[in-house]
Design a protein around this motif. Structure first.
Motif, short mmCIF file in Angstrom:
data_model
loop_
_atom_site.label_atom_id
_atom_site.label_comp_id
_atom_site.label_asym_id
_atom_site.label_seq_id
_atom_site.Cartn_x
_atom_site.Cartn_y
_atom_site.Cartn_z
N PRO A 35 -1.91 7.29 5.82
CA PRO A 35 -0.87 6.91 4.86
C PRO A 35 -1.21 7.41 3.47
N ILE A 36 -0.19 7.60 2.65
CA ILE A 36 -0.41 7.88 1.24
C ILE A 36 0.24 6.74 0.46
N PRO A 37 -0.14 6.52 -0.79
CA PRO A 37 0.41 5.40 -1.55
C PRO A 37 1.93 5.43 -1.63
N SER A 38 2.51 4.27 -1.86
CA SER A 38 3.95 4.16 -1.96
C SER A 38 4.48 4.87 -3.20
N GLU A 39 5.79 5.13 -3.22
CA GLU A 39 6.40 5.78 -4.37
C GLU A 39 6.19 4.93 -5.63
N ARG A 40 6.30 3.61 -5.51
CA ARG A 40 6.11 2.74 -6.67
C ARG A 40 4.70 2.88 -7.22
N THR A 41 3.70 2.90 -6.31
CA THR A 41 2.31 3.04 -6.74
C THR A 41 2.07 4.38 -7.40
N LEU A 42 2.61 5.44 -6.81
CA LEU A 42 2.42 6.78 -7.36
C LEU A 42 3.10 6.92 -8.71
#
Length: 284
Positions: A35-42
């Motif tokens: 997984p990669i971080p969520s859009e909100r996190t990014l």
């Protein structure tokens, strides 16, 4: 983020490029299915808006590098199957594309290479590169968007004017004593984002060809890393594969514009090793 502009706030093209570079660095540091971080996190990490972040993610999903799963998030896509064509005996000549080519500079700045571009150019992440975004036009019609990352130590005094007119590599040879010799280039299908569509004057999500190239000089030093987006409605790629012995033929002079390669590349007797002779034809 470890790539940042030397001065001022990055322009919109550079901002998208920095977001894309950061996500690609995440992808390359993980395995398929991770997984990669969520859009909100990014968005919070990179200090960008949701539309800017989503445009970069959409591009990487379309390119097959990321996978979205509803309700679960984003994941690194499965590895692509790559067929590499290599020949140590033949040189490649690239016929010129049709039309009169020109450039319009979108951004020109000096910044730190960062981990991903630094790795490609064999530089420290803190080393300086010249970043250039330019719109390529043929007979006045937008045809491609090019993002160039050039080692700053090889081109002191490089000016925007050198990127707007004439042959880039001719300028590098004449004014910076940089003689390119070979390039490794990949081509993949993709689609254009809304911002890219506006620059290319095509509908959003129109088909496009993504060229990625690493160019080296006669000493084996990486000179530039480039990724370019060409309109899919105007180009097709035709390769001639040599399947058996052929008579020696004198190389044809190279001139004009080669998609993925600025005008004048690999001219003046600098060979490029490859197993194909690639014809790039402008579709009617």
């Amino acid at each position: 983020m470890n790539t940042e502009a030397e001065s001022g706030v990055p322009g919109p093209v550079l901002k998208r490029e920095l977001v894309r570079d950061h996500i690609l660095q995440l992808i390359e540091s993980q395995r398929p299915g991770d997984p990669i971080p969520s859009e909100r996190t990014l968005c919070a990490r990179l200090g960008v808006s949701r539309p800017t972040l989503r445009a970069a993610v959409d591009e990487l999903v379309a390119a097959g590098l990321l996978v979205r799963e509803h309700g679960r998030g984003m994941f690194v896509a499965p590895e692509k199957i790559t067929q590499e064509l290599v020949s140590g005996e033949q040189a490649m000549t690239v016929p010129q594309a049709d039309g009169v080519w020109s450039s319009r500079l979108l951004e020109f700045t000096t910044l730190r290479a960062g981990a991903r571009i630094g790795h490609r150019l064999r530089l420290s992440p803190a080393a300086k590169i010249v970043y250039v975004a330019r719109l390529r036009l043929v007979d006045g019609t937008p045809m491609a968007i090019e993002h160039l990352h050039i080692r700053a130590d090889l081109v002191p005094g490089l000016t925007p004017r050198e990127l707007e007119s004439g042959d880039l590599y001719d300028h590098l040879r004449r004014h910076h004593d940089v003689h390119v010799r070979e390039a490794v280039q990949g081509i993949e299908p993709t689609v254009v984002t809304r911002a890219e569509a506006e620059l290319l004057d095509v509908p959003e999500l129109s088909p496009a060809l993504l060229f990625e190239r690493l160019t080296s000089d006669v000493r084996g030093r990486p000179v530039e890393y480039v990724h370019s987006l060409y309109r899919g409605d105007r180009y097709r790629i035709v390769s001639r594969l040599t399947l058996g012995p052929t008579a020696e033929a004198a190389p044809e002079p190279s001139s004009g514009h080669h998609p993925g390669i600025p005008p004048g590349d690999f001219a003046h007797g600098d060979p490029v090793a490859s197993s194909t002779r690639g014809d790039v034809q402008q579709a009617p």
